[in-house]
Design an enzyme around this catalytic site. Sequence first.
Site, PDB file in Angstrom:
ATOM      1  N   ASN A   1     -27.130  -3.143 -11.279  1.00  0.00           N
ATOM      2  CA  ASN A   1     -28.294  -2.961 -11.930  1.00  0.00           C
ATOM      3  C   ASN A   1     -29.341  -4.340 -11.806  1.00  0.00           C
ATOM      4  O   ASN A   1     -28.849  -5.324 -12.459  1.00  0.00           O
ATOM      5  CB  ASN A   1     -28.084  -2.578 -13.606  1.00  0.00           C
ATOM      6  CG  ASN A   1     -29.349  -2.665 -14.269  1.00  0.00           C
ATOM      7  OD1 ASN A   1     -30.588  -2.588 -14.022  1.00  0.00           O
ATOM      8  ND2 ASN A   1     -29.134  -2.901 -15.777  1.00  0.00           N
TER       9      ASN A   1
ATOM     10  N   LYS B   1     -32.051  -4.773 -12.672  1.00  0.00           N
ATOM     11  CA  LYS B   1     -32.955  -5.434 -13.688  1.00  0.00           C
ATOM     12  C   LYS B   1     -34.467  -5.711 -13.170  1.00  0.00           C
ATOM     13  O   LYS B   1     -34.867  -5.041 -12.045  1.00  0.00           O
ATOM     14  CB  LYS B   1     -32.567  -6.407 -14.529  1.00  0.00           C
ATOM     15  CG  LYS B   1     -31.213  -6.021 -15.395  1.00  0.00           C
ATOM     16  CD  LYS B   1     -30.504  -6.676 -16.339  1.00  0.00           C
ATOM     17  CE  LYS B   1     -29.140  -6.347 -16.684  1.00  0.00           C
ATOM     18  NZ  LYS B   1     -28.626  -7.007 -18.045  1.00  0.00           N
TER      19      LYS B   1
ATOM     20  N   HIS C   1     -30.368   1.566 -21.674  1.00  0.00           N
ATOM     21  CA  HIS C   1     -29.939   0.407 -21.423  1.00  0.00           C
ATOM     22  C   HIS C   1     -30.174  -0.384 -22.740  1.00  0.00           C
ATOM     23  O   HIS C   1     -31.153  -0.029 -23.513  1.00  0.00           O
ATOM     24  CB  HIS C   1     -30.640  -0.165 -20.406  1.00  0.00           C
ATOM     25  CG  HIS C   1     -29.706  -1.531 -19.987  1.00  0.00           C
ATOM     26  ND1 HIS C   1     -30.023  -2.774 -20.514  1.00  0.00           N
ATOM     27  CD2 HIS C   1     -28.735  -1.676 -18.951  1.00  0.00           C
ATOM     28  CE1 HIS C   1     -29.308  -3.471 -20.038  1.00  0.00           C
ATOM     29  NE2 HIS C   1     -28.551  -3.098 -19.106  1.00  0.00           N
TER      30      HIS C   1
ATOM     31  N   GLU D   1     -31.358  -3.196 -23.043  1.00  0.00           N
ATOM     32  CA  GLU D   1     -32.601  -3.949 -23.064  1.00  0.00           C
ATOM     33  C   GLU D   1     -33.809  -2.760 -23.380  1.00  0.00           C
ATOM     34  O   GLU D   1     -34.814  -3.249 -23.840  1.00  0.00           O
ATOM     35  CB  GLU D   1     -32.747  -4.386 -21.838  1.00  0.00           C
ATOM     36  CG  GLU D   1     -31.989  -5.662 -21.585  1.00  0.00           C
ATOM     37  CD  GLU D   1     -31.426  -6.030 -20.201  1.00  0.00           C
ATOM     38  OE1 GLU D   1     -31.785  -5.544 -19.255  1.00  0.00           O
ATOM     39  OE2 GLU D   1     -30.196  -6.659 -20.138  1.00  0.00           O
TER      40      GLU D   1
ATOM     41  N   GLU E   1     -21.850  -0.810 -22.688  1.00  0.00           N
ATOM     42  CA  GLU E   1     -22.236  -2.198 -22.379  1.00  0.00           C
ATOM     43  C   GLU E   1     -22.230  -2.660 -24.029  1.00  0.00           C
ATOM     44  O   GLU E   1     -23.591  -2.707 -24.602  1.00  0.00           O
ATOM     45  CB  GLU E   1     -23.558  -2.039 -21.860  1.00  0.00           C
ATOM     46  CG  GLU E   1     -23.362  -1.485 -20.333  1.00  0.00           C
ATOM     47  CD  GLU E   1     -24.564  -1.945 -19.348  1.00  0.00           C
ATOM     48  OE1 GLU E   1     -24.077  -2.524 -18.370  1.00  0.00           O
ATOM     49  OE2 GLU E   1     -25.651  -2.111 -19.662  1.00  0.00           O
TER      50      GLU E   1
ATOM     51  N   GLY F   1     -25.065 -10.519 -20.164  1.00  0.00           N
ATOM     52  CA  GLY F   1     -25.903 -11.821 -19.659  1.00  0.00           C
ATOM     53  C   GLY F   1     -25.384 -13.002 -20.601  1.00  0.00           C
ATOM     54  O   GLY F   1     -26.077 -13.869 -20.272  1.00  0.00           O
TER      55      GLY F   1
ATOM     56  N   SER G   1     -21.108  -8.905 -18.446  1.00  0.00           N
ATOM     57  CA  SER G   1     -20.605 -10.078 -17.928  1.00  0.00           C
ATOM     58  C   SER G   1     -19.264  -9.631 -16.945  1.00  0.00           C
ATOM     59  O   SER G   1     -18.431 -10.494 -16.931  1.00  0.00           O
ATOM     60  CB  SER G   1     -20.256 -10.959 -19.063  1.00  0.00           C
ATOM     61  OG  SER G   1     -21.642 -11.523 -19.608  1.00  0.00           O
TER      62      SER G   1
HETATM   63  P1  13P Z   1     -24.650  -8.584 -17.005  1.00  0.00           P
HETATM   64  O1  13P Z   1     -23.851  -8.109 -15.950  1.00  0.00           O
HETATM   65  O2  13P Z   1     -25.551  -9.866 -16.305  1.00  0.00           O
HETATM   66  O3  13P Z   1     -24.104  -9.237 -17.990  1.00  0.00           O
HETATM   67  O4  13P Z   1     -25.647  -7.456 -17.306  1.00  0.00           O
HETATM   68  C1  13P Z   1     -24.881  -6.180 -17.585  1.00  0.00           C
HETATM   69  C2  13P Z   1     -25.723  -5.157 -17.720  1.00  0.00           C
HETATM   70  O5  13P Z   1     -26.635  -5.046 -18.563  1.00  0.00           O
HETATM   71  C3  13P Z   1     -25.869  -4.139 -16.604  1.00  0.00           C
HETATM   72  O6  13P Z   1     -26.780  -3.042 -17.093  1.00  0.00           O
END
Ligand code: 13P
Length: 257
Positions: free
Chosen positions: A9, A11, A100, A102, A172, A178, A218
């Site tokens: 992803n 982003k 997601h 976010e 997640e 993150g 992560s």
């Molecule tokens: P990270 O791997 O940066 O923690 O992000 C995970 C994520 O949100 C994947 O969709």
Amino acid sequence: MRRKLFAANWKMNLTPTEGRALIAGIRAILDPLAARLARDRDVMVAPAFPVLAAAAQALAGSSIALGAQNMHFEEKGAFTGEVSGAMLRSFGVSYVIVGHSERRHIFGESDELVGKRAAGVAAARLAPILCVGETADERDRGDTLGVVLRQLQAGLAGIADDGAKRVVIAYEPVWAIGTGRNATPEQATIVHGAIRDALRDRFGAATANELPILYGGSVTPDNVDSLMAKPDIDGALVGGASLKADSFARIVSSGMA
Ligand code: 13P
């Protein structure tokens, strides 16, 4: 045997030029392994919408699939800023991330909206990657499974039986995204097991046993092997570590026979 899925992803990162370069780097490592990868796992990258065309070109001739990070559930119409399934399919997209954290927490997407999006993705004959996960507060309150199963139920509410076989779930935990603080394999296993049980209730055991349940939050080359060693963890949805070719390729190759 259930296949694994390793999904990147990206982003809101990478221009078309940068995306092309990253895919070239990933392919330089993974193309020689393609036959071995194909035995038990799928690989996907999900760029931002304006990068799909460049990514599709860069992926030509590879078995790495293309994904998108969101999608609207209507076929067309007055939905400024949204994209349809037909638009995504025209680029060769086969997976779409929905719900997601976010989208839920920064943009206020409700369980109900996420459910409509997931149903729209499945109806467009694409594979929805439905993301679920609790916040740190919800975990501290002991509400992890309550939140995850509520999001799962609402997210799958509109999926018709013929779409069920394409469903992918990504657990997640919000506090792990993150932050450099991944869920332990033991923490993830408890949630993945509960998700599998709920999928059996929803779709029946035969279908549910084949659906990949990914872990995200992560994931790195250093922690991926211990997570993937658990029976109900069927791959990863990777953010930060997917932006470097060598780290993503290492994650994709985890536990490879
Ligand atoms: P990270 O791997 O940066 O923690 O992000 C995970 C994520 O949100 C994947 O969709």
